[in-house]
Structures are given as structure tokens and as C-alpha cells.
Design a protein around this motif. Sequence first.
Motif, PDB file in Angstrom:
ATOM      1  N   ASP A  49       0.859  -1.212  -0.048  1.00  0.00           N
ATOM      2  CA  ASP A  49       0.235   0.189   0.167  1.00  0.00           C
ATOM      3  C   ASP A  49       1.034   1.142   0.008  1.00  0.00           C
ATOM      4  OD1 ASP A  49      -2.372  -1.770   0.177  1.00  0.00           O
ATOM      5  OD2 ASP A  49      -2.293  -1.312   2.261  1.00  0.00           O
ATOM      6  N   ALA A  50       1.896   1.312   0.732  1.00  0.00           N
ATOM      7  CA  ALA A  50       2.961   2.388   0.878  1.00  0.00           C
ATOM      8  C   ALA A  50       3.354   2.719  -0.332  1.00  0.00           C
ATOM      9  CB  ALA A  50       3.840   2.292   1.939  1.00  0.00           C
ATOM     10  N   SER A  51       3.791   1.740  -1.244  1.00  0.00           N
ATOM     11  CA  SER A  51       4.425   1.721  -2.565  1.00  0.00           C
ATOM     12  C   SER A  51       3.722   2.314  -3.585  1.00  0.00           C
ATOM     13  CB  SER A  51       5.053   0.605  -2.879  1.00  0.00           C
ATOM     14  OG  SER A  51       3.905  -0.571  -3.337  1.00  0.00           O
ATOM     15  N   GLY A  52       2.159   2.003  -3.199  1.00  0.00           N
ATOM     16  CA  GLY A  52       1.213   2.575  -4.306  1.00  0.00           C
ATOM     17  C   GLY A  52       0.763   1.823  -5.317  1.00  0.00           C
ATOM     18  N   LEU A  53       1.597   0.360  -5.484  1.00  0.00           N
ATOM     19  CA  LEU A  53       1.449  -0.670  -6.486  1.00  0.00           C
ATOM     20  C   LEU A  53       0.192  -1.388  -6.349  1.00  0.00           C
ATOM     21  CD1 LEU A  53       5.107  -2.035  -6.601  1.00  0.00           C
ATOM     22  CD2 LEU A  53       4.067  -0.247  -8.093  1.00  0.00           C
ATOM     23  N   VAL A  54      -0.284  -2.019  -7.433  1.00  0.00           N
ATOM     24  CA  VAL A  54      -1.395  -2.991  -7.070  1.00  0.00           C
ATOM     25  C   VAL A  54      -0.826  -4.424  -7.034  1.00  0.00           C
ATOM     26  CG1 VAL A  54      -3.378  -3.862  -8.700  1.00  0.00           C
ATOM     27  CG2 VAL A  54      -2.551  -1.381  -9.078  1.00  0.00           C
ATOM     28  N   LYS A  55      -1.664  -5.129  -6.363  1.00  0.00           N
ATOM     29  CA  LYS A  55      -1.234  -6.379  -5.887  1.00  0.00           C
ATOM     30  C   LYS A  55      -1.241  -7.276  -7.048  1.00  0.00           C
ATOM     31  CE  LYS A  55      -2.659  -6.782  -0.999  1.00  0.00           C
ATOM     32  NZ  LYS A  55      -3.518  -7.481  -0.061  1.00  0.00           N
ATOM     33  N   SER A  56      -0.032  -8.086  -7.181  1.00  0.00           N
ATOM     34  CA  SER A  56       0.247  -9.103  -8.302  1.00  0.00           C
ATOM     35  C   SER A  56      -0.595 -10.483  -7.933  1.00  0.00           C
ATOM     36  CB  SER A  56       1.613  -9.304  -8.787  1.00  0.00           C
ATOM     37  OG  SER A  56       2.173 -10.088  -7.603  1.00  0.00           O
ATOM     38  N   VAL A  57      -0.739 -11.184  -9.165  1.00  0.00           N
ATOM     39  CA  VAL A  57      -1.435 -12.577  -8.882  1.00  0.00           C
ATOM     40  C   VAL A  57      -0.546 -13.058  -8.061  1.00  0.00           C
ATOM     41  CG1 VAL A  57      -1.987 -14.614  -9.932  1.00  0.00           C
ATOM     42  CG2 VAL A  57      -2.372 -12.580 -11.131  1.00  0.00           C
ATOM     43  N   ASP A  58       0.863 -13.190  -7.744  1.00  0.00           N
ATOM     44  CA  ASP A  58       1.476 -13.820  -6.901  1.00  0.00           C
ATOM     45  C   ASP A  58       1.261 -13.457  -5.604  1.00  0.00           C
ATOM     46  OD1 ASP A  58       2.546 -15.546  -8.675  1.00  0.00           O
ATOM     47  OD2 ASP A  58       4.455 -14.292  -9.085  1.00  0.00           O
ATOM     48  N   SER A  59       1.217 -12.091  -5.229  1.00  0.00           N
ATOM     49  CA  SER A  59       0.894 -11.455  -4.081  1.00  0.00           C
ATOM     50  C   SER A  59      -0.467 -11.753  -3.490  1.00  0.00           C
ATOM     51  CB  SER A  59       0.755  -9.941  -4.043  1.00  0.00           C
ATOM     52  OG  SER A  59       2.405  -9.527  -4.284  1.00  0.00           O
ATOM     53  N   LYS A  60      -1.549 -11.783  -4.243  1.00  0.00           N
ATOM     54  CA  LYS A  60      -2.749 -12.514  -3.894  1.00  0.00           C
ATOM     55  C   LYS A  60      -2.795 -13.989  -3.625  1.00  0.00           C
ATOM     56  CE  LYS A  60      -5.612  -9.151  -6.645  1.00  0.00           C
ATOM     57  NZ  LYS A  60      -6.478  -8.897  -7.939  1.00  0.00           N
ATOM     58  N   ASN A  61      -2.007 -14.793  -4.229  1.00  0.00           N
ATOM     59  CA  ASN A  61      -1.944 -16.051  -4.020  1.00  0.00           C
ATOM     60  C   ASN A  61      -1.357 -16.051  -2.550  1.00  0.00           C
ATOM     61  OD1 ASN A  61      -2.930 -17.254  -6.177  1.00  0.00           O
ATOM     62  ND2 ASN A  61      -0.741 -17.389  -7.305  1.00  0.00           N
ATOM     63  N   LEU A  62      -0.582 -15.426  -2.133  1.00  0.00           N
ATOM     64  CA  LEU A  62       0.467 -15.731  -0.944  1.00  0.00           C
ATOM     65  C   LEU A  62      -0.570 -15.258   0.197  1.00  0.00           C
ATOM     66  CD1 LEU A  62       3.003 -16.137   0.543  1.00  0.00           C
ATOM     67  CD2 LEU A  62       3.523 -13.875   0.196  1.00  0.00           C
ATOM     68  N   GLU A  63      -1.348 -14.070  -0.282  1.00  0.00           N
ATOM     69  CA  GLU A  63      -2.329 -13.744   0.972  1.00  0.00           C
ATOM     70  C   GLU A  63      -3.405 -14.609   1.007  1.00  0.00           C
ATOM     71  OE1 GLU A  63      -4.832  -9.557   2.113  1.00  0.00           O
ATOM     72  OE2 GLU A  63      -4.017  -9.694   0.131  1.00  0.00           O
ATOM     73  N   THR A  64      -3.866 -15.308   0.104  1.00  0.00           N
ATOM     74  CA  THR A  64      -4.968 -16.192   0.319  1.00  0.00           C
ATOM     75  C   THR A  64      -4.314 -17.385   0.908  1.00  0.00           C
ATOM     76  OG1 THR A  64      -5.768 -15.611  -1.940  1.00  0.00           O
ATOM     77  CG2 THR A  64      -6.440 -17.675  -0.896  1.00  0.00           C
TER      78      THR A  64
END
Length: 438
Positions: free
Chosen positions: A296-311
Amino acid sequence: MVTLSLALRSVRKRPGRFAATLLSAFLGAVVVMTFNSLHDTAGQPGVDAVSAESLSTAAGVVGGYGTLLVFFAVASTLTVNVRQRAAETELLRRSGATPGQIRRMVVGEAMAVALVGTLLAIGPAMLGGRALLTVFEDSGQVRRSVDYVFGPVALVAGVGVTLLASAGAAFLAVRRATHGHRPPGRSRKVLAYAATAAGAAAVCSTFAFSADDAALMAPPAYGAILLSVGCALLSPRLLTALLDRLPLSGPSGYLAVRNLRRRADELSGVLMPLILFTCMATATLYMQAVENDAIDASGLVKSVDSKNLETLNLVVVGIIVVFSCVMLVNSLYAATTYRTREFGGQRLAGATPGQVLGTVGTEGVILTVTGVLLGTVAALAGIVPFTLVRTDAAWPGRGPGIWLAVVAVATAVTLGTGLLTARAALRTPAVEAVAPGE
């Protein structure tokens, strides 16, 4: 054949005794088959590479956690079950049964119960896998055109893992019982020190990664888990050391410390899931929170890999909560129910029901503090290095809310189960409780 027949007859005659084992096997089979069905789904023709990778990663990571947790859950329930059958085991030995025959009987019982639990788990696993696929589709990690498949991988993994875990746990539990009560040997200490050393090495390796490395969370997470395993294996010694320094007074405090010191080895079955739950839930949730804040601090949109990791992290925490609660409830319920005669003796000696409940409550508080303390230390060993590398800060930006929630769940389960079970045991008249037939 005679041993197998005796095992099946034992299960049919006393199904209530195996309810905890059945519940552990059922939940374990549900988890294993639910996530391994994602392998079946990813392997069907026409699935794109991104969707297949997301499904296979989830199945591999959570399937591995599930296998480990199935073994621990079944082992905790079987250990208590076998310990409560000490008189029956001794009678069989005096009647001419060999230790090998007793082991085969108990292993046969465990496998029969596990097979029933696995068969009952097929339906819920299919529903759970379909719901999990929907979650991946809604988050954009899997295309909506992918159809759910429950196939041979899920069935073979569910049956194989549950049966092998039950057989192995039963063998270890009955081996300890047939060899008599002995303090933990050198092998347990070696395993504890090896897990601690491996955990420390994994945590230290975090500093070899860069802040943007996709695998940054893996070393501190696995390191914290290994450290918690080491603490869990050493929990009897650590509990005894804590008891020596507790300034408790009054009859309830005195009896609680005395009972805990005498039963320190047995209570490792309660401390192990408590430590693992506190560590894994705290470490995973805080590291995921740090990762989300950094993105969130970087202003980037979550990638598919980031969503996978969070899930995956959220699902893993959910599984840990369920299994740890099952292990805690099973162990505490069985251990407290087994003390009905002890409670009756205390009441005949002049203790009031309130004093008995006070003793049980004090024991629960001490166990909770010990488990939470050790689990928190192991979790911090992983959280701090991850935060340093990811954000250059020494401490996560989130407050103590996550940790307090974890502690609240651990406290509610530990104290609630112990006190409710003790209250139920106190309903038995004291004279009946100490009768030889009880």
C-alpha cells in the motif's frame, strides 16, 4: 486376524471412546482432500498456465501443512486414549498378550476409525474444494472458465495420508504405553535442539534476501515454525522451570503447582498445540500485515503472486486455528475427565467444589501463559527479521490487536474446556468417583 477382529470389536463396543480420534481423522481428511482436489482441477485439459500454477501452489503448500497437522491432531488424541487404557493394556499383558499384539490391536483400531473418518469426509471435501475454487476465481487468480474436478489425486492423498498418520501416531502412542512410563529420552532432546538450530538458521537466512524478493516470507515463517516445534518438545522442562519461580499461595495455587509439576510430561500434549497455534497464527498474520502495508505504501497494485500468498496465509491460519482448537479440546477434555477420581478424593479430603475448580482454573492460566509466552517468542524471532528486511523498521507498524486476538482464542479454548469439563466431572458424587469401578 485375531488381533484385527479384536480391534474391530473394541471399536464397535465402545464407539464413544474413539469419537475424538474420528473427529481428528475426519477434519484432517477434509483438509487434505479439499486442497489436493486442486491438483485434479489444475491437471485437467484446457486450464491456462497461470490458473494451474495458482491451484498447484495452494495444493502443495497447504497440503503439506495439512499432512503435518493431521499427524499431530491424531497423535494427541490417540496418546491420551492409550494412556487412559493403561489398566486394560496391563490386563491384556497379564493375560498373555505380547506387546506386538497390543500394538497391532491399537493400530488396527486407529486405522478402522481413520477409514470411517475419511469416507465421511469425501462429501464435505468436495463442497470445500468447490468453494475454494470460487474464492480463487473471485480474486482473479483463476479464470472462471475452469471447472472443478474431484479426482484420484484427492482420494488417494486423503486415504493415504489419514491412514498413514493414524497408524504412525497409534504405533508411537502404544509403544510408549507398553514400555511403561519413562521420562523423555535423548531422542526427544536431540529433535528439540535440531529443530531449534534449524529454525535459527532459517530466521538468520532472511537477511540474505532483498526486500522485493518473492520468497522473502518463507525463511522467517518456516524458521518461526521450527523454533515453536523446538519449544514444544522442550515444554515439560520449560514448564517445570516456570513453576519453580511462581509465587502462588493458597490451597488452589499450591495444588495447581503441585499437580502441574507432577504431570509436566503428560501436559506436553496440551502445550504443543498451544505453542504451535500462538506462533504460527501470530507470525503469519503479522508478516502478511507488514507485506500489505508495504504494498500500500508503494502505491502498487497487488500482483497475482501477492494475492496467492495472501490467500494461502489466511487459509493456513484458518486451518491452524481449527486443528489447534481440536487438539487442545481433545487433550484437555480427556485429561480432565480422567481426573474424576482425583477430584473425588480431594472433595472427600475436605476441598469444596469451588476450590477444585479454582485449582483447575489456576492450572489453565499457568498453561496458557506458558504456551502463549513460548509461542510469542518463536513468532517474534520470525517477525522482526522479516520486518527489518521488508521495511527497514525494527517493529511492525500494526499494534497489538492481532496478538491480543490470538491470545484471546487460546485463553478461551484452554480455560473454557478445562473448567467446563471439571464442572461436569464434579457432578459425580465424591464416593462414586473414587469407587474402584470408576
